[in-house]
Design an enzyme around this catalytic site. Structure first.
Site, PDB file in Angstrom:
ATOM      1  N   LYS A  54     -17.125  16.722  43.130  1.00 33.97           N
ATOM      2  CA  LYS A  54     -15.903  16.352  42.402  1.00 33.97           C
ATOM      3  C   LYS A  54     -14.705  17.094  42.991  1.00 33.97           C
ATOM      4  O   LYS A  54     -13.632  16.518  43.176  1.00 33.97           O
ATOM      5  CB  LYS A  54     -16.080  16.652  40.902  1.00 33.97           C
ATOM      6  CG  LYS A  54     -17.093  15.697  40.252  1.00 33.97           C
ATOM      7  CD  LYS A  54     -17.558  16.099  38.856  1.00 33.97           C
ATOM      8  CE  LYS A  54     -18.668  15.156  38.379  1.00 33.97           C
ATOM      9  NZ  LYS A  54     -19.205  15.448  37.054  1.00 33.97           N
ATOM     10  N   GLN A  98     -18.984  20.462  33.028  1.00 34.99           N
ATOM     11  CA  GLN A  98     -20.199  19.817  33.520  1.00 34.99           C
ATOM     12  C   GLN A  98     -21.327  19.974  32.497  1.00 34.99           C
ATOM     13  O   GLN A  98     -21.566  21.065  31.979  1.00 34.99           O
ATOM     14  CB  GLN A  98     -20.601  20.424  34.883  1.00 34.99           C
ATOM     15  CG  GLN A  98     -21.738  19.707  35.580  1.00 34.99           C
ATOM     16  CD  GLN A  98     -21.399  18.263  35.987  1.00 34.99           C
ATOM     17  OE1 GLN A  98     -20.246  17.928  36.236  1.00 34.99           O
ATOM     18  NE2 GLN A  98     -22.403  17.409  36.041  1.00 34.99           N
ATOM     19  N   ASP A 121     -13.248  13.145  31.253  1.00 35.98           N
ATOM     20  CA  ASP A 121     -14.622  12.657  31.137  1.00 35.98           C
ATOM     21  C   ASP A 121     -14.768  11.679  29.969  1.00 35.98           C
ATOM     22  O   ASP A 121     -15.788  10.998  29.853  1.00 35.98           O
ATOM     23  CB  ASP A 121     -15.567  13.838  30.882  1.00 35.98           C
ATOM     24  CG  ASP A 121     -16.462  14.131  32.060  1.00 35.98           C
ATOM     25  OD1 ASP A 121     -16.695  13.227  32.873  1.00 35.98           O
ATOM     26  OD2 ASP A 121     -16.942  15.273  32.153  1.00 35.98           O
TER      27      ASP A 121
HETATM   28  N1  GUN Z   1     -23.572  15.420  33.672  1.00 34.33           N
HETATM   29  C1  GUN Z   1     -24.109  14.249  34.118  1.00 34.33           C
HETATM   30  N2  GUN Z   1     -23.134  13.317  34.255  1.00 34.33           N
HETATM   31  C2  GUN Z   1     -21.978  13.907  33.905  1.00 34.33           C
HETATM   32  C3  GUN Z   1     -20.625  13.462  33.846  1.00 34.33           C
HETATM   33  O1  GUN Z   1     -20.276  12.299  34.145  1.00 34.33           O
HETATM   34  N3  GUN Z   1     -19.718  14.390  33.420  1.00 34.33           N
HETATM   35  C4  GUN Z   1     -20.072  15.643  33.085  1.00 34.33           C
HETATM   36  N4  GUN Z   1     -19.114  16.465  32.675  1.00 34.33           N
HETATM   37  N5  GUN Z   1     -21.317  16.079  33.110  1.00 34.33           N
HETATM   38  C5  GUN Z   1     -22.257  15.223  33.528  1.00 34.33           C
END
Ligand code: GUN
Length: 292
Positions: A54, A98, A121
């Site tokens: 990211k 995350q 998110d």
């Molecule tokens: N863990 C697995 N997929 C995601 C996501 O799209 N965003 C976040 N923050 N954590 C994740």
């Protein structure tokens, strides 16, 4: 019938190029660089890899990123203090915590603290609540489901009036995907581990979104001829012919399903690249919302 393969890698690249062009325009106009703060707690290798990807994407698209890595035993109070600091910072436009968090932390409280203008998110209860209600618009849509719908739309799959079957009811993919599809006037069935006669339900799907994390679980004879199959699964299976000793497969048996479906996403190169592309789109949107 051989399905049309939906090329997620190419579609994600188009989204990234559009975002990069908008970012460059903003910067030329003297506006702040869209900046994402990532929060990683603990030492899960998969989470660290996702967060690194990211941040790399932010750099590639001309956006900023600030990384916060907290120890696995961080207290709820410390984590909440960081979120409040990021909420208050004028330099941060998006906040991404995350998931999953270590078990001692209260995920719901953390996600509800993120200011909705920075919730790139789309996991805060307010954004999800708005997604679930008629006539209300979330500020941000969760990235993976947003990517799934974007792929369907780009491929020209009719959604309105279609019967969509979603396999999996997770907060991150299955449930928000179902809500998005309802918002687009599909008739939606959400399946899970207790669903009776899953193959019979899947056979009714004009659109299938598979997000259960089980390698090659959905077989070709479960697919309705001509259906659109969006495979969110990323599962590692042993493969002696590969140098690494393994390869990635989806939740759908691709070789079987592609002979029956009308459209299908491959793994890798389908939904995977879309998650980060949509996160970048959301982060740009967050910066635009905060210009006002
Ligand atoms: N863990 C697995 N997929 C995601 C996501 O799209 N965003 C976040 N923050 N954590 C994740």
């Amino acid at each position: 019938m051989t399905a049309q393969i939906i090329d997620g890698k190419a579609i994600a690249q188009q989204v990234r190029e559009q975002v990069a062009a908008e970012v460059a325009k903003r910067i030329a106009a003297g506006k702040p660089k869209p900046t994402l703060a990532t929060v990683l707690v603990g030492d899960r290798v998969d989470s660290a890899t996702y967060v690194a990807s990211k941040q790399k994407a932010c750099a590639e698209l001309g956006m900023g990123s600030v990384s916060h890595h907290l120890p696995a035993d961080v207290s709820q109070e410390e984590l909440e203090k960081l979120i409040k600091k990021l909420n208050a910072s004028k330099k941060i436009h998006g906040i991404l915590v995350q998931l999953p968090l270590p078990a001692h932390l209260n995920e719901e409280r953390v996600l509800s603290l993120i200011s909705i203008e920075k919730d790139v998110d789309g996991f805060s209860p307010i954004n999800i609540g708005r997604l679930a209600q008629k006539g209300r618009e979330p500020l941000f849509v969760p990235c993976t489901p947003y990517g799934c719908i974007y792929l369907l739309e780009q491929a020209g799959v009719p959604i309105e009036g279609a019967h969509a079957v979603v396999l999996g009811r997770s907060n991150i993919v299955g449930m928000p995907a179902a809500l998005l599809l309802i918002g687009k006037n599909a008739t939606v069935t959400v399946c899970h581990s207790r669903t009776r006669d899953l193959p019979a339900v899947v056979r009714q799907a004009d659109i299938l979104i598979a997000a259960i994390g089980k390698a090659n679980f959905v077989r070709g004879d479960w697919i309705k001829p001509g259906a659109a199959v969006i495979d969110v699964g990323i599962n590692s299976v042993p493969d002696a012919t590969k140098k690494s000793g393994h390869r990635l497969v989806g939740d759908v048996h691709f070789e079987e399903a592609k002979e029956v479906a009308g459209w299908i996403t491959p793994v890798p190169g389908g939904v995977g690249p879309m998650t980060i592309a949509m996160l970048m789109k959301n982060t740009l949107r967050a910066a635009e919302l905060q210009d006002k």
